[in-house]
Write an enzyme that holds these catalytic residues in place. Structure first.
Site, PDB file in Angstrom:
ATOM      1  N   SER A 127       0.774  -1.553  -0.035  1.00 55.64           N
ATOM      2  CA  SER A 127       0.301  -0.444  -0.241  1.00 55.64           C
ATOM      3  C   SER A 127       1.090   1.204   0.190  1.00 55.64           C
ATOM      4  CB  SER A 127      -0.674  -0.159   0.990  1.00 55.64           C
ATOM      5  OG  SER A 127      -1.237   1.066   1.295  1.00 55.64           O
ATOM      6  N   GLU A 129       0.461   3.307   1.485  1.00 54.57           N
ATOM      7  CA  GLU A 129      -0.184   4.184   3.151  1.00 54.57           C
ATOM      8  C   GLU A 129       1.671   3.332   3.778  1.00 54.57           C
ATOM      9  OE1 GLU A 129      -1.419   5.942   6.709  1.00 54.57           O
ATOM     10  OE2 GLU A 129      -2.455   5.632   3.971  1.00 54.57           O
ATOM     11  N   TYR A 151      -2.117   0.311  10.524  1.00 57.84           N
ATOM     12  CA  TYR A 151      -1.962  -0.285   8.837  1.00 57.84           C
ATOM     13  C   TYR A 151      -0.380  -0.654   8.186  1.00 57.84           C
ATOM     14  CZ  TYR A 151      -3.832  -0.907   4.700  1.00 57.84           C
ATOM     15  OH  TYR A 151      -4.016  -1.119   3.248  1.00 57.84           O
TER      16      TYR A 151
END
Ligand code: GDD
Length: 334
Positions: A127, A129, A151
């Site tokens: 990701s 992220e 996460y």
């Protein structure tokens, strides 16, 4: 006929990937939690149109034994590991279970594959992220990671596990570093769907306001249907590698709101309210990806742009909340 296994098959990406692989002539298998089999109407809803053409197995990412059991009974050419606790905000509430599912779950799948079918090609859903407090703009494969949430940290661990299995055991393991990707199938907790569904409810008189958090965060938003094609392409290459998948365009949540409300002839400033609760303890301010490696090596390019994505989501949500609201769009978008 090639056989593929998809973990997280019930989600947005899992359902689009299933359709793509079926179109390509694959036999598609999916891992789902047992509870999904008990409530198929609700939990398998995104797969409704293809359910009779796929094979579903009950397994749990918290249980190595359940994953091993499925992998020891069926031989697969490709495994797409999409299952995860994917809501960043939730990872601040319960970081422990996010880590458990996202790190150990990935490790279990890799370890079981190594044990029973090391030739199976593996895709990990990394990701953007992972870039978090981005160290470069735009972000590409060699941009250092600086995750800002449990996460993001769990995805960095999964990413590194995937590389480790590739290097240590010679397995064909790839990481996709996917930037935000949305669609009418997006979960309601993510900001894009929260906005388009909110717009549809406001337009049809079912709601009068929409409470949001940080409107200044910027994301690189693409269409999930385009992004699953990149996942498949990664596993067709002669050698395993890692790829950024993004549109190369960034927009703020505010711009998303502005365009989404304007689509139905409304001004977002009249309806969007501030909700302190959805602000995150640490924010990722700016994400914008450089997918030139994927363009070059995979021949992949995003098909749907920012406006086209929002138009499709608004149209779908209008139809969902009120079939009579068809045709409410002011302009089709691009
Ligand atoms: N969810 C949500 N709800 N986000 C809001 C809201 C709100 O009411 N208001 C503002 N935001 C801001 C968030 O603070 C964040 O900066 C941005 O909108 C996007 O939030 P999400 O849609 O929840 O997505 P995400 O960027 O945190 O994560 C998604 O993309 C990642 C790829 O970069 C998820 O799909 C992840 O699983 C994925 O890895």
């Amino acid at each position: 006929m090639k056989k593929a296994l998809i973990t997280g098959i019930t989600g947005q990406d899992g359902s689009y990937l299933t359709e793509h692989l079926l179109d390509l002539g694959y036999e598609v298998h999916g891992l789902v939690r047992r509870v999904a089999l008990e409530q198929p109407e609700h939990r398998l809803s995104r797969l409704r149109s293809v359910l009779s053409r796929i094979h579903i197995h009950a397994a749990n990412l918290d249980s190595y034994a359940s994953i091993f059991h499925v992998l020891s009974k069926h031989e697969f050419d490709e495994c797409y590991h999409l299952a995860a606790q994917s809501f960043v905000a939730e990872s601040f509430v319960d970081g422990f279970s996010t880590m458990q599912t996202n790190i150990n779950g990935t490790h279990y799948v890799l370890a079981a594959l190594r044990e029973v079918q090391p030739k199976c090609r593996f895709y990990f859903a990394g990701s953007s992220e992972m870039f978090g407090k981005a160290q470069a703009v735009p972000q590409k494969e060699d941009t250092p990671f600086h995750p800002r949430s449990p996460y993001g940290i769990s995805k960095v661990a999964g990413f590194q596990l995937t590389i480790n299995y590739r290097e240590a055991y010679g397995m064909f393991c790839c990481n996709g570093i996917l930037f935000n990707h949305e669609s009418p199938r997006r979960g309601y907790e993510f900001v894009t769907r929260k906005i388009t569904h909110g717009v549809a409810r406001i337009k049809t008189g079912l709601a009068s306001e929409l409470a949001l958090g940080n409107l200044e965060a910027k994301r690189d938003w693409g269409h999930a249907r385009d992004y699953v094609q990149a996942m498949h392409l990664m596993l067709q290459q002669p050698t395993p590698d890692d790829y950024v998948i993004a549109t190369g365009e960034t927009h703020s949540v505010r711009e998303f709101c502005e365009f989404a409300f304007a689509q139905v002839g409304l001004d977002y400033r009249d309806f969007v309210k501030r909700d302190e609760v959805v602000y995150r303890p640490a924010e990722v301010d700016l994400l914008i990806g450089d997918a030139s490696k994927a363009h070059r090596m995979l021949g992949w390019k995003p098909g749907v742009g920012f406006k086209g994505l929002i138009s499709e989501m608004i149209q779908s949500d209008l139809e969902m909340v009120s079939p009579a609201a068809r045709g409410e769009l002011v302009s089709p978008g691009t």
